[in-house]
Design a protein around this motif. Structure first.
Motif, PDB file in Angstrom:
ATOM      1  N   SER A  56       0.821  -1.214   0.000  1.00  0.00           N
ATOM      2  CA  SER A  56       0.000   0.000   0.000  1.00  0.00           C
ATOM      3  C   SER A  56       0.853   1.262   0.000  1.00  0.00           C
ATOM      4  O   SER A  56       0.462   2.285  -0.570  1.00  0.00           O
ATOM      5  N   SER A  57       2.030   1.204   0.620  1.00  0.00           N
ATOM      6  CA  SER A  57       2.909   2.371   0.670  1.00  0.00           C
ATOM      7  C   SER A  57       4.145   2.214  -0.207  1.00  0.00           C
ATOM      8  O   SER A  57       4.966   3.131  -0.281  1.00  0.00           O
ATOM      9  N   ASP A  58       4.271   1.057  -0.884  1.00  0.00           N
ATOM     10  CA  ASP A  58       5.443   0.785  -1.729  1.00  0.00           C
ATOM     11  C   ASP A  58       6.737   0.995  -0.954  1.00  0.00           C
ATOM     12  O   ASP A  58       7.690   1.627  -1.434  1.00  0.00           O
ATOM     13  N   ALA A  59       6.787   0.463   0.266  1.00  0.00           N
ATOM     14  CA  ALA A  59       7.964   0.656   1.114  1.00  0.00           C
ATOM     15  C   ALA A  59       8.426  -0.681   1.698  1.00  0.00           C
ATOM     16  O   ALA A  59       7.630  -1.570   1.973  1.00  0.00           O
ATOM     17  N   ILE A  60       9.738  -0.787   1.883  1.00  0.00           N
ATOM     18  CA  ILE A  60      10.341  -1.963   2.497  1.00  0.00           C
ATOM     19  C   ILE A  60      10.487  -1.710   3.994  1.00  0.00           C
ATOM     20  O   ILE A  60      10.945  -0.641   4.416  1.00  0.00           O
ATOM     21  N   THR A  61      10.077  -2.675   4.807  1.00  0.00           N
ATOM     22  CA  THR A  61      10.255  -2.598   6.253  1.00  0.00           C
ATOM     23  C   THR A  61      11.458  -3.445   6.649  1.00  0.00           C
ATOM     24  O   THR A  61      11.518  -4.627   6.305  1.00  0.00           O
ATOM     25  N   PHE A  62      12.406  -2.832   7.354  1.00  0.00           N
ATOM     26  CA  PHE A  62      13.584  -3.550   7.836  1.00  0.00           C
ATOM     27  C   PHE A  62      13.270  -4.064   9.231  1.00  0.00           C
ATOM     28  O   PHE A  62      13.072  -3.285  10.162  1.00  0.00           O
TER      29      PHE A  62
ATOM     30  N   MET B  51      16.222   2.369  -2.296  1.00  0.00           N
ATOM     31  CA  MET B  51      15.178   3.134  -2.974  1.00  0.00           C
ATOM     32  C   MET B  51      14.894   2.546  -4.352  1.00  0.00           C
ATOM     33  O   MET B  51      13.731   2.444  -4.765  1.00  0.00           O
ATOM     34  N   ASP B  52      15.960   2.135  -5.047  1.00  0.00           N
ATOM     35  CA  ASP B  52      15.767   1.500  -6.353  1.00  0.00           C
ATOM     36  C   ASP B  52      14.986   0.197  -6.205  1.00  0.00           C
ATOM     37  O   ASP B  52      14.133  -0.136  -7.037  1.00  0.00           O
TER      38      ASP B  52
END
Length: 338
Positions: free
Chosen positions: A60-66, A81-82
């Motif tokens: 939904s946010s196009d983000a990776i969670t570490f 980011m890529d």
């Protein structure tokens, strides 16, 4: 379908050769699931170093969670980011591929697509894998520079593999990514998380009884939880003799990254006395954890105990009243009559 992960792999695993020499196997895998239900898509993507999840993708946010501070490995902010950008693009390509090529083949209202790419490093050898599945059934895989259809994939998988094998450029690229660059990334991530991966957490254990499997039987349950790493030995024992009827369940993950396991033993009620559960784990330093079974009081025994206690209280109360009555009668009888 699986070629959709090629740009993802190229971003995750930057080029370069690697030499690996592990005593223990180390693997890294990306797992993506795309579910089409009620005319909408739900995407899940996670990354695993061995059996430890290190990353999670939020579609939904196009983000990776570490999931850990060291999950960034040796990647720069730009590389991550890529990767986020490529993941988002990849999800859209999966949707388009299904709409254009698979919807007529799988007309069900709900369809699950699963893809897995990764590598395993062990004793200087690299074992690579690239697997795809539809509706929970293997569809095709990549082995020895060749796309192979799964027996469950049928004609559709054979046709897809034939088309992929004609594209020699992409085939060579997949092989290079999996056999050369995936190990390099895995090494970097493993080194960054070495302190976490090598930690030792002692297990906690307790006993209980489960639902009886038959009249006159007991199901003894040994719970072992909170241990890390995963390898553990749990067995019901009678003295030093292993009880071969011990049944071990599946390993279940705890929220803190440790593991839970239970071992059960079905015995006749009269044979439970003298049994124990023994746990061996690397964190215990060779000192096994042993718990002895102590059968709980039966309900009839508890009732009898309650009756005995009540009678004892009533008897004591009666004796006390008798003493008080006698103490009162003696002074009264000594008084002169008028």
């Amino acid at each position: 379908m699986l070629c959709l992960l090629l740009p993802l792999a190229a971003t995750v695993f930057p080029g370069g050769d690697s030499e690996v020499g592990f005593g223990e196997p180390v693997s890294y895998h990306l797992i993506q699931t795309a579910t089409f239900h009620n005319h909408s898509w739900v995407h899940l993507c996670s990354a695993w170093l061995g059996e430890l999840q290190t990353h999670r993708w939020n579609s939904s946010s196009d983000a990776i969670t570490f999931l850990y501070p060291w999950s960034r490995g040796n990647f720069s902010d730009k590389e991550w980011m890529d990767l986020e950008r490529v993941l988002g693009t990849n999800f859209h390509e999966v949707q388009e591929f299904y709409t254009c090529h698979l919807m007529s083949e799988y007309p069900e209202h709900s369809v699950d697509l699963q893809m897995k790419i990764g590598c395993e490093l062990h004793s200087g050898k690299n074992f690579v894998s690239f697997l795809g599945a539809i509706q929970g059934y293997d569809f095709l895989s990549f082995q020895n520079k060749t796309w192979l259809p799964s027996p469950n994939g049928g004609r559709k998988a054979q046709k897809a593999c034939k088309q992929l094998n004609l594209r020699q450029g992409n085939t060579q690229r997949v092989h290079r990514l999996l056999s050369d660059t995936c190990p390099r990334f895995t090494l970097g991530l493993h080194d960054a998380g070495k302190a976490h991966l090598q930690r030792q957490v002692k297990p906690e254990a307790w006993l209980s009884s489960g639902p009886s499997l038959g009249p006159g039987h007991l199901l003894l349950v040994c719970h072992v939880s909170g241990f890390y790493p995963k390898p553990v030995w749990v067995m019901w024992m009678r003295g030093e003799q292993e009880q071969l009827g011990t049944q071990r369940g599946d390993f279940l993950p705890n929220a803190d990254g440790t593991w839970y396991l239970r071992a059960t033993l079905d015995v006749a009620a009269g044979e439970a006395a003298g049994l124990s559960c023994r746990v061996k784990h690397s964190s215990l330093g060779g000192q096994d954890l042993v718990l002895y079974w102590s059968a709980p009081h039966s309900s009839l025994g508890l009732i009898l105990l309650a009756v005995i206690v009540a009678l004892a209280l009533l008897t004591g109360l009666g004796v006390w009243f008798m003493k008080r009555w006698t103490h009162c009668e003696a002074p009264c009888s000594a008084l002169p009559m008028k």
